[in-house]
Design a protein around this motif. Structure first.
Motif, mmCIF file in Angstrom:
data_model
loop_
_atom_site.group_PDB
_atom_site.id
_atom_site.type_symbol
_atom_site.label_atom_id
_atom_site.label_comp_id
_atom_site.label_asym_id
_atom_site.label_seq_id
_atom_site.Cartn_x
_atom_site.Cartn_y
_atom_site.Cartn_z
ATOM 1 N N ILE A 131 0.818 -1.209 0.000
ATOM 2 C CA ILE A 131 0.000 0.000 0.000
ATOM 3 C C ILE A 131 0.851 1.258 0.000
ATOM 4 O O ILE A 131 0.491 2.279 -0.595
ATOM 5 N N GLU A 132 2.008 1.167 0.639
ATOM 6 C CA GLU A 132 2.774 2.386 0.864
ATOM 7 C C GLU A 132 3.157 3.070 -0.428
ATOM 8 O O GLU A 132 3.621 2.444 -1.360
ATOM 9 N N GLY A 133 2.945 4.349 -0.448
ATOM 10 C CA GLY A 133 3.413 5.169 -1.558
ATOM 11 C C GLY A 133 2.545 5.127 -2.796
ATOM 12 O O GLY A 133 2.835 5.797 -3.775
ATOM 13 N N PRO A 136 -4.408 6.554 -4.355
ATOM 14 C CA PRO A 136 -5.667 5.863 -4.029
ATOM 15 C C PRO A 136 -6.199 5.028 -5.199
ATOM 16 O O PRO A 136 -6.699 3.925 -4.992
ATOM 17 N N ASN A 160 -10.496 15.099 4.674
ATOM 18 C CA ASN A 160 -9.298 14.692 3.963
ATOM 19 C C ASN A 160 -8.137 15.565 4.395
ATOM 20 O O ASN A 160 -8.042 16.718 4.031
ATOM 21 N N THR A 161 -7.299 15.010 5.191
ATOM 22 C CA THR A 161 -6.290 15.859 5.798
ATOM 23 C C THR A 161 -4.941 15.769 5.117
ATOM 24 O O THR A 161 -3.927 16.073 5.705
ATOM 25 N N THR A 162 -4.925 15.307 3.898
ATOM 26 C CA THR A 162 -3.601 15.228 3.284
ATOM 27 C C THR A 162 -3.101 16.596 2.866
ATOM 28 O O THR A 162 -2.033 16.741 2.312
ATOM 29 N N ASP A 163 -3.911 17.583 3.116
ATOM 30 C CA ASP A 163 -3.432 18.937 2.947
ATOM 31 C C ASP A 163 -2.962 19.175 1.517
ATOM 32 O O ASP A 163 -1.949 19.803 1.284
ATOM 33 N N GLN A 335 8.476 33.187 -6.731
ATOM 34 C CA GLN A 335 9.260 33.340 -5.514
ATOM 35 C C GLN A 335 8.788 34.523 -4.703
ATOM 36 O O GLN A 335 8.910 34.571 -3.500
ATOM 37 N N ARG B 28 1.106 9.711 6.608
ATOM 38 C CA ARG B 28 0.482 10.380 5.481
ATOM 39 C C ARG B 28 -0.321 9.399 4.626
ATOM 40 O O ARG B 28 -1.439 9.687 4.224
ATOM 41 N N ASP B 29 0.270 8.246 4.375
ATOM 42 C CA ASP B 29 -0.447 7.232 3.606
ATOM 43 C C ASP B 29 -1.638 6.703 4.392
ATOM 44 O O ASP B 29 -2.692 6.415 3.830
ATOM 45 N N VAL B 31 -3.480 8.257 6.562
ATOM 46 C CA VAL B 31 -4.583 9.206 6.544
ATOM 47 C C VAL B 31 -5.211 9.262 5.155
ATOM 48 O O VAL B 31 -6.420 9.386 5.002
ATOM 49 N N SER B 32 -4.391 9.126 4.121
ATOM 50 C CA SER B 32 -4.949 9.147 2.763
ATOM 51 C C SER B 32 -5.864 7.983 2.506
ATOM 52 O O SER B 32 -6.680 8.031 1.593
ATOM 53 N N LYS B 58 5.023 17.670 1.722
ATOM 54 C CA LYS B 58 5.818 17.612 0.496
ATOM 55 C C LYS B 58 6.839 18.726 0.509
ATOM 56 O O LYS B 58 6.555 19.850 0.863
ATOM 57 N N GLY B 59 8.017 18.380 0.093
ATOM 58 C CA GLY B 59 9.085 19.363 0.151
ATOM 59 C C GLY B 59 8.904 20.489 -0.840
ATOM 60 O O GLY B 59 8.382 20.320 -1.929
ATOM 61 N N ASN B 61 10.504 24.850 -1.449
ATOM 62 C CA ASN B 61 11.555 25.752 -1.015
ATOM 63 C C ASN B 61 11.138 26.697 0.093
ATOM 64 O O ASN B 61 11.967 27.308 0.738
ATOM 65 N N ASP B 62 9.880 26.832 0.273
ATOM 66 C CA ASP B 62 9.437 27.844 1.212
ATOM 67 C C ASP B 62 9.343 27.260 2.611
ATOM 68 O O ASP B 62 8.481 26.447 2.907
ATOM 69 N N LEU B 65 6.126 27.927 4.551
ATOM 70 C CA LEU B 65 5.022 27.117 4.027
ATOM 71 C C LEU B 65 5.077 25.701 4.571
ATOM 72 O O LEU B 65 4.066 25.127 4.977
ATOM 73 N N ASN B 69 2.293 23.905 6.732
ATOM 74 C CA ASN B 69 1.659 22.666 6.279
ATOM 75 C C ASN B 69 1.783 21.577 7.321
ATOM 76 O O ASN B 69 0.844 20.830 7.579
ATOM 77 N N SER B 72 -0.575 22.297 10.207
ATOM 78 C CA SER B 72 -1.991 22.048 9.928
ATOM 79 C C SER B 72 -2.250 20.559 9.718
ATOM 80 O O SER B 72 -3.310 20.067 10.095
ATOM 81 N N PHE B 73 -1.292 19.849 9.165
ATOM 82 C CA PHE B 73 -1.494 18.402 9.000
ATOM 83 C C PHE B 73 -1.642 17.726 10.352
ATOM 84 O O PHE B 73 -2.564 16.940 10.576
ATOM 85 N N ARG B 76 -4.937 18.767 12.093
ATOM 86 C CA ARG B 76 -6.134 18.148 11.537
ATOM 87 C C ARG B 76 -6.199 16.664 11.842
ATOM 88 O O ARG B 76 -7.259 16.104 12.088
ATOM 89 N N THR B 77 -5.028 16.020 11.801
ATOM 90 C CA THR B 77 -5.029 14.591 12.113
ATOM 91 C C THR B 77 -5.498 14.363 13.535
ATOM 92 O O THR B 77 -6.319 13.487 13.810
#
Lengths: 361, 421
Positions: A131-133, A136, A160-163, A335, B28-29, B31-32, B58-59, B61-62, B65, B69, B72-73, B76-77
């Motif tokens: 499942i990992e990675g 869905p 859905n908290t995957t933001d 930027q 992360r997986d 929760v998805s 997710k990586g 440059n900011d 941010l 993120n 908030s993740f 929310r979790t």
């Protein structure tokens, strides 16, 4: 045979066997020491005295099919031998676990019903690795899961908290459309017509959405927005209205579950207010969908509705598929954090470069 | 593709297995998984182990941010989560000191948290709120880069078994009282403290790891200690302070640990132990001590050599010995007192269990060679002795080898390995 010979042979013949019956009725004989490796079988033997003969075979739980039983017995047969090194056991486990997903799930289920914890752990780890990675969609395909959440449910921000910025964008789209629909219903009696009535057919509209939008300036600042909008072909604009309206209807049709989204509060009809929002991703979504005074005929024929349904799904999928690349571009471009806007049509201007690479699903 | 005939393979597995699978996925997986299908919608919400790290976002440059993120993740979790949370781990370099962490800790303190690991980034250290001390069921606590001050009314974590404080700012009395108020504490690790004078009273302590600038360490009540690892960084001041100290550090440290099985002493450990040492035979026997590792032992300081000898001669079960030297051939201007080895060295000691000896960073100074000779002559079951010369020493190697060849070996199976990288 002499007595000495008998004494030599007898220990092997004295190995005791246990009778096991699977759910389909078939009964088989298994070496006791192997079967005892499973706590559930062990329990049945010790507590209830079953298994010693064919008539009193231990009935295994329903989830243990004969094929699974033979796999489990292989596992037990290897591991119940005390002298093996950890390395050997690990090696065996790695090879043992290589099977297709269906069998892996069945094996997990069977091992769990026999309370064979080490095997359950092993299979759980293997399933987790599968499942990992994955996305869905991929997971659903592997495990044949029904895709029975509505589009909206999937996008509900609270759930859905995957933001994911895409998800928030789509939320905004839906929220905005719903709000406009409400406003439209309030203003039903008032007639204000801005532009021209769009007489194009459904096909034209769809082809317009899908490929003909040649408006290809990708990054725009909020200041230029209004200018750009006016630059557009009024007819095109009206057609966008039509589509947006249909989208609204569509989202209504999906059945708002009455959830409140943060997007509702934040989404305003004017562009400038949107640009005040902080997140780049939020601003990415062009607010061209909100049209002030356009009143469009509320009746949409079912055929169009279907098309629109597909369009929304398509849109969502497209966003999903090339979003990472888009984000990279955006972030490298933006930027200074100036809000960036794109056309609302599915085929966004950024994508013009990638259109040839895109595979339409 | 929509084959309704094919049954859903996995959703009908029992909840415990589903949780077991989901708990092995990165958060992360997990929760998805809520958007997979209706049955999966809330499956992940009852997971009891939540592990967050920088991979949750997710990586990009900011930096601001990313921080936003991640915050908030996690928020929310936690908000969606149902049921008790037994383990919460946050390892991140993006967050240092933000008010949300206080809220999370408050939430966790009400969720029956048992294991808490908080590793924050460098910068301004986060000040632990008092709600942490209300986590009555805590069994494991790990803090990194925080400020920590138990309130005066704090009575201790009654179930705490493992305490790990790494770069944590806390007053010395607070630490001592915290340690002594956790009755079942078994595992204690304190790293990177500045100038800490510490007295450890922990009747159930089994594993101790200390690293930092300690001015004074006293293991007052640690009868169950099995393994200890100590790294002491000394500054000039502390070194002077030691010279003037009259108390016997050896006894303070190793006086009350009869069950000790492993002793690992890093830099300055033998020096520390040598202070205040009184001559004469030690009355304590470490009958369980099997492994001794001493790093940076200066074989030019007679006192340190005496400490080493004292340790190994009072450990009848010693099986493995590792010593790294820190001598400089150039500093040995005065003739070392080699007579010691002939006359005063304990003659009747035999290392009956010693199987493996590793000597590293050897410079070939006379005392080192005498020590090796001493070991070889008194270890009847020795299987392997491995000697690695110090990298800076190039010219003495031949001499070392020649001397080594001469030494008598009590063990017929002893292999001597001269390791050159």
């Amino acid at each position: 045979m002499s007595e000495v010979d008998m004494a030599v042979i007898k220990p092997e013949m004295m190995k005791s066997y246990i009778w096991l019956q699977t759910a389909d009725g078939s009964i088989q004989q298994v070496e006791q020491e192997v079967a005892m490796f499973c706590p559930m079988i062990c329990h049945e033997i010790m507590q209830k005295g079953l298994g010693s003969s064919k008539n009193y075979a231990i009935s295994l739980p329903q989830r243990v099919s004969p094929a699974m039983l033979s796999l489990i017995l292989d596992y037990c047969r290897f591991h119940q031998v005390p002298g093996r090194s950890n390395k050997e056991r690990k090696c065996f486990d790695e090879k043992f676990i290589r099977m297709d997903t269906k069998r892996l799930c069945e094996l997990t289920s069977a091992a769990d019903s026999l309370q064979l914890k080490p095997l359950v752990d092993l299979t759980s780890r293997a399933l987790a690795r599968i499942i990992e990675g994955k996305t869905p969609e991929e997971i659903r395909e592997i495990f044949h899961l029904p895709d029975d959440l509505t589009e909206e449910e999937k996008l509900e921000p609270l759930k859905n908290t995957t933001d994911d910025p895409r998800i928030r964008l789509l939320n905004r789209l839906y929220a905005k459309k719903r709000k406009e629909l409400k406003e439209r219903q309030k203003k039903k009696s008032v007639e204000v017509e801005d532009g021209c009535v769009d007489e194009r057919s459904v096909d034209d509209l769809l082809s317009f959405i899908n490929g003909e939008n040649a408006d290809s300036k990708g990054v725009r600042t909020s200041k230029n927005k209004k200018k750009n909008r006016r630059r557009r072909d009024p007819q095109k604009r009206a057609s966008i209205d039509q589509v947006a309206e249909s989208h609204k209807k569509d989202s209504n049709g999906l059945g708002c579950l009455g959830h409140t989204t943060g997007g509702d509060n934040e989404s305003h009809s004017t562009l400038s207010e949107t640009s005040k929002l902080q997140d780049i991703e939020d601003d990415i979504f062009d607010q061209k969908v909100e049209f002030d005074d356009v009143d469009i005929d509320d009746e949409i024929d079912p055929a169009l509705k279907e098309e629109i349904d597909r369009e929304v799904e398509d849109f969502a999928r497209r966003l999903n598929s090339d979003w990472p690349e888009r984000m990279q571009e955006l972030l490298s471009l933006g930027q200074d954090r100036s809000p960036v806007h794109f056309s609302s049509n599915g085929n966004g201007s950024l994508r013009k470069k990638r259109r040839d690479l895109m595979v339409e699903k | 593709m929509e084959d309704t005939e094919v049954r859903d393979l996995i959703s009908d597995l029992p909840q415990s297995i589903m949780e077991s699978i989901l708990s092995r996925l990165p958060i992360r997986d997990a929760v998805s998984s809520s958007i997979l299908s209706t049955k999966w919608r809330y499956r992940w919400t009852t997971l009891t182990h939540l592990v967050f790290d920088d991979n949750c976002v997710k990586g990009c440059n900011d930096r601001a941010l990313l921080e936003g993120n991640l915050i908030s993740f996690i928020t929310r979790t936690l908000f969606l989560h149902q049921g008790p949370i037994h383990k919460f781990q946050l390892s991140t370099s993006y967050l240092q000191c933000c008010p949300e962490i206080d809220q999370w800790l408050l939430f966790l303190s009400r969720s029956g948290i048992k294991e808490l690991v908080l590793e924050l980034g460098d910068g301004e250290w986060f000040r632990i709120p008092s709600c942490l001390f209300n986590c009555k069921k805590l069994t494991r606590l790990e803090l990194c880069r925080c400020e920590f001050e138990p309130p005066p009314s704090f009575k201790g974590f009654l179930y705490l078994k493992s305490l790990n404080l790494y770069q944590v700012l806390v007053g010395p009395e607070a630490i001592e009282s915290l340690i002594s108020s956790c009755p079942v504490l078994e595992n204690l690790s304190l790293s990177y403290f500045d100038s800490l004078a510490l007295t450890v009273r922990a009747p159930n302590l089994k594993y101790l790891c200390l690293e930092g600038e300690f001015t004074d360490i006293c293991l007052e009540n640690t009868p169950q200690l099995l393994a200890m690892s100590v790294a002491m960084y000394m500054t000039e001041d502390t070194a002077e302070h030691f010279e003037q100290s009259s108390s016997c550090n050896f006894m303070k440290f190793l006086g009350g640990v009869p069950l000790l099985e492993r002793l690992i002493g890093h830099i300055y450990f033998t020096k520390y132990l040598s202070v205040g040492n009184r001559p004469g035979k030690l009355q304590i026997t470490y009958s369980h001590l099997r492994v001794i590792e001493l790093y940076q032992v200066s074989f030019e300081d007679m006192k340190e050599i005496l400490v080493v000898l004292r340790l190994i001669t009072n450990a009848p079960s010693l099986t493995e010995l590792k010593i790294s030297g820190s001598s400089h051939t150039s500093a040995a201007t005065e003739a070392p007192d080699l007579a010691f080895w002939a006359k005063e060295c304990p003659k009747d000691c035999t290392f009956k269990q010693l199987k493996c000896v590793t000597m590293t960073d050897m410079s070939g100074v006379p005392h080192e060679m005498e020590f090796i000779k001493f070991l070889l002559a008194n270890s009847p079951v020795l299987e392997e002795m491995s000697i690695s010369p110090c990298v800076y020493v190039m010219d003495c190697r031949m001499n070392m080898l020649i001397e080594l060849l001469k030494f008598r070996r009590a063990s017929g199976q002893a292999e001597i390995l001269f390791v050159q990288e």
